[in-house]
Every structure is written in C-alpha cells, then in structure tokens.
Design an enzyme around this catalytic site. Structure first.
Site, PDB file in Angstrom:
ATOM      1  CB  CYS A 141      -0.910  -0.015   1.231  1.00  0.00           C
ATOM      2  SG  CYS A 141      -1.963   1.438   1.369  1.00  0.00           S
TER       3      CYS A 141
ATOM      4  CD  GLU B  20      -0.833  -6.890  -2.062  1.00  0.00           C
ATOM      5  OE1 GLU B  20      -1.935  -7.336  -1.689  1.00  0.00           O
ATOM      6  OE2 GLU B  20       0.113  -6.641  -1.274  1.00  0.00           O
TER       7      GLU B  20
END
Length: 551
Positions: free
Chosen positions: A415, A449
């Site tokens: 993140c 990700e």
C-alpha cells in the site's frame, strides 16, 4: 344570458370560466369564456389584477372539469370569505406601485412560518442508544437528539431531569456573573489577595470534598454490577458515590457544555452525525477533505470531523481534546528506526508488530484517501516505511508505503499513499523510488501489489517511463535485453514490457522483438529533468539499512 363585462368585481373568480367552488361552471359556454379572456387582455392597459388574484385565476384554469356543486362564497387564498373588496381589487396605473407592495406583503403572509430551531432536524435519524426514542437532550435546550453525546438515556437521566439541571446551571451562571461584576471594581494587581467571597467558596468546596464516601458498600457494588451486566457499554456507568457531589456536578456541567458545542456544530453543518462518514479531518495545520469511507469506531465516524495528532496519529473528537493532547504528547517523529535522511527528508522503518497502534491508525488514515485498501487492523505481518519532512516543530507525515515481511510474489509495496497536502510535488515518485532502492539492496526484482488505485497507477507508469528513458539514455551498447534492464533497475520484466508498449518502443520484426530507441522521447525527458532539477530525488548513499532477517 351571458354576464355583463362592466366590472371584474362582479365575478371575482370567473375570469377564466370557473365557478366559485373551483370547478368549471356548465352554464357558461366556451365562447363566453373566450370573450371574458379577450376582455381581460383588452383592459390590461387600464386595469391590473393584484398578484394574489392573478395567481388564483391561473390556478382555476388548471382544475379539471367536474360535476356542478353548490355555489359558496368566494374564498381568498387564506381560505376565508373576503370581508371587503380589498382582498381582490383593481388598481389604477397611478396606484400600481402601492398595489404591488400590498400584494407582496399579502403573499408573504401566506407563506408557511419558519420552522423552529429544533424542527430543522432530520426525523429519519435516530439515536443509536438501544431503547431511546431520540426525545430530549442532555443540555435541556433541545427537543431531540441523534447522538450518544446528547442522549439523556445513555447518561442515566430523563429529559425532564435534564431540563431541571439546565435551569439550575443557568441560575448558577447568573449568580457567577453578578459576583464577577462586583469584583470588577477592585484594583487589579499582580499579587492580589483573594476576596472574602472567594475564600468562603474555597472553604465550601473543601468541606464538600471532605464529605465524599470513602468507598462503595456491598449493595452499591451489586447495583453497579447489575447495571453494567444489563446495559454493557450502551449506557454510561453509574457515577454516584464514586467521587464527591461537587466534582460529579462539575463533570456533568462539562458533559452538557461539550454536548451543546457538538449540537451547534451539527446544526451549522460542520458535524454530520448519523451519516457514519468522516467528511474532514484536522491534521496539523491543515484541514483535509476526505475521499472515501474509513472504518473508524462508530462513535467517531458519526461526528463527520476528526481531529488528529500529526505525530502519533491518535484521533480525537474535538479541538479542545486535541489541544490538551498536543500539550502532553512527547512524539515528534514516527516510532521505529530512521533509515534514511537527506536534508529535511527522512524515512522511518516501523514494524507493525512492535508498534501496532501507530500502524493501525496509519492504515485508518490512509483509507480516507484510498479506495482499494482492505488492510486496517492486521498489521503485524507488514513493515511500514514512513516519509517525513522536518522543521523546528517536528517531523511531519508526507506519505508512506507498506510491504510484507515475507512476500512469495516479491511485492515490494502493498500500500502506498502520499498525503493530499503533499501531492503533485514529487513525493510520490520519491516513495516509489525508495521502494525499488530497498529491492536493489535485497538483490530482488520488485513490483507493487495489485490492484493499484487510480492515482497509484498513474504514478507508477510515470516512474517506469522515467526509469526506462534514463536507462536508454545512458546505454551505449547495440543489443539490449529486458532481463538486463530488470536486473539493473529492480523493475519487474512484465512492468518493463507494458511500459515499452505504451511508449511504442517495442516492435516485432522478422521473428524477433526489438527495442527502439526513440530519441524524441529521450530529449523531451531530458528537457523536463533539467527544468525540474534534482531537489526531489532519493540519494542511495544516504540509506543506512540492512534487510530484516527472514525476508
């Protein structure tokens, strides 16, 4: 016979062919109706209907045809029969201005009265306290409430008791104001002795605090336990006999004052209780509008505005609580180890297992500005790299990225967020560059990700483009491979291929894939680099870090 057309006063409600009861009069034919309308248009230059009568005549045209009814006296817009000709009258051109003013005043009298202060509530909202009907208010000044802070039932009171307490507080405030006026005549000095009234009050408070019970007896303890077991956290604990009556009354006054302040903010639109959506946060010297919902506890989420400490990220309900917290908070930078510093830019490595509360607060804060984030409380398997900007007051949060301690797919970012007040200043690329710098030290190839947010995808594509153009500008050989680029830059080969395709630098010719060196793109990039400068770049020599064990 058709009606005479000499005066409109003879037929005040038949100017459009309707009867006095609002339905069409069957005795009048369509020709007569057209004749009346034509007569009205013809006489417009000499006579003028007031606004009230004109509105009434227009509304009678839209009424559908119906059966004849018994004629009743004509009604005014208020619903009463006109007592004089002043209700519907004809004004001459010389009295046009006066008639318009009278008509305007007449129109305002028919408008609904302004709703009272307590009637501006949204009655679809309900108090979250179980069994509460949302009536009454802790302050005793409002008819309804929609939050725990203003709920009498939550505070183990009734609405009538709250009103009695409010009247008592008002009397005490009047007495206090009167006593202050008497003291104003005294000459103020630096070492002024207390007045006789102040000394008496001090003795009274000391005596009241002396009378407090030393502890709870068995019956009181059982009563308190039964109350706690019956209501749990949906009610305030019983506070009687815990402290002196004087201190308990001070606490009740503070509760009522805080509830009144929240109610004023809610009615002013600054606090939106019941929506469970935080609209703004006060963060340092900035007030930030939020973008998405974040799962803060319900008692905080319904407020609409949160106050946060920019160093420890603790969230609070009011400016007063924040001010008191800032006076006691000893944090001036994120917890963890400072692994990078150049100028006023620092990066701290924070372990989610060692600093769980801080990392959870950081994730909740990030969710306010990220749509695809799903990690909030399970922070132990992650490392957080927090970038700050330092000044004489401390290290201010710029942004952060997190990564798994053990990622099987070699994700170097789970993140990533840049705070809104630092966006479009180059800090996003610095965070991305720093994540790839860590991958180079680990001798791994990294990739973020998926899925990426919209702003994250734009930032990463821009970064990959810049890395490839810089590599091609410095490359002097004739043959190049995607694998070599990946090993040199730590960028995943899939990301390299997608970026080359978007730049139209990857071609298939005679059974081979060729990388075209487009000099025009490289020249444009060099011009932008020269104009932008090197102020927002990561210096690998300033990194003091070794990869954590087990990664």
């Amino acid at each position: 016979p058709p009606p005479r057309m000499g005066s409109l006063l003879d037929y005040p409600l038949r100017t459009a062919g309707s009867s006095s009861d609002g339905t069409e009069d069957s005795d009048f034919s369509a020709d007569v109706e057209h004749a009346e309308a034509a007569e009205i248009v013809h006489r417009r230059s000499s006579t003028r209907l007031t606004r009230a009568s004109l509105r009434l005549s227009r509304s009678s045209q839209d009424i559908k045809q119906g059966a004849d009814r018994d004629e009743t006296p004509p009604r005014t817009p208020t619903g009463n029969a006109p007592s004089s000709e002043s209700d519907i009258e004809v004004s001459s051109p010389s009295n046009d201005l006066l008639s318009l003013k009278e008509a305007a005043a007449h129109d305002l009298s028919h408008r609904p009265k302004r709703r009272r202060f307590h009637e501006s509530y949204n009655f679809n909202m309900k108090c979250p306290t179980p069994g509460c009907n949302s009536l009454g208010h802790l302050t005793g000044r409002h008819e309804r409430h929609f939050s725990i802070s203003g709920c009498p039932l939550y505070h183990n009171l009734s609405a009538d008791e709250c009103k009695v307490h409010a009247s008592t507080r008002d009397k005490q405030a009047e007495e206090r104001t009167l006593s202050h006026r008497q003291d104003e005549n005294r000459h103020s000095t630096r070492n002024q002795a207390p007045t006789e009234r102040q000394l008496r009050y001090k003795e009274k408070v000391t005596e009241l605090r002396r009378k407090r019970n030393t502890g709870l007896n068995k019956e009181q303890k059982e009563k308190y336990m039964d109350h706690r077991q019956s209501h749990g956290t949906s009610r305030e604990p019983l506070l009687e006999n815990i402290t002196s009556d004087y201190d308990l009354e001070l606490f009740r006054k503070a509760q009522a004052r805080a509830s009144d302040d929240l109610e004023k903010l809610r009615l002013a639109g600054q606090v939106s209780e019941g929506s469970n959506m935080i609209k703004t946060i006060v963060f340092g010297r900035y007030e930030l509008d939020t973008w998405y919902h974040s799962p803060y506890p319900e008692e905080y989420a319904r407020l609409g505005r949160l106050y946060m400490c920019e160093f420890c990220l603790k969230y609070m309900k009011s400016q007063t609580i924040l001010r008191r917290h800032m006076a006691k908070c000893v944090w001036k930078h994120p917890p963890g180890d400072e692994i990078y510093r150049k100028g006023n830019i620092s990066v701290f490595e924070v372990d989610g297992k060692k600093n769980k509360i801080y990392c959870q607060n950081l994730c909740l804060l990030a969710k306010l500005f990220l749509d695809h984030k799903t990690l909030y409380y399970d922070v132990e398997p992650f490392l957080f790299y927090v970038m700050t900007e330092a000044d004489n007051t401390g290290c201010h949060l710029v942004g952060y990225f997190s990564k798994e301690k053990n990622s099987f797919l070699n994700y170097n970012v789970s993140c990533i967020l840049t705070m809104p007040q630092y966006m479009r200043q180059g800090y996003g690329k610095m965070l991305i560059d720093f994540s790839y710098l860590l991958s180079k030290v680990e001798e791994k190839v990294g990739s973020p990700e998926r899925p990426l947010s919209d702003l994250g995808l734009i930032s990463y594509r821009s970064y990959w483009k810049e890395v490839l153009l810089r590599y091609l500008n410095n490359f002097q050989g004739k043959e190049i491979s995607i694998k070599e680029i990946s090993q040199e830059t730590a960028v995943n080969p899939v990301d390299i291929v997608s970026t080359l395709q978007s730049l139209q630098m990857l071609k298939y010719w005679k059974g081979k894939h060729l990388v075209l060196k487009r000099q025009d793109l490289i020249d444009d990039w060099k011009a932008k680099e020269t104009k932008r400068g090197n102020s927002k770049t990561i210096d690998p020599t300033a990194l003091k870090w070794t990869p954590p064990k087990g990664t």
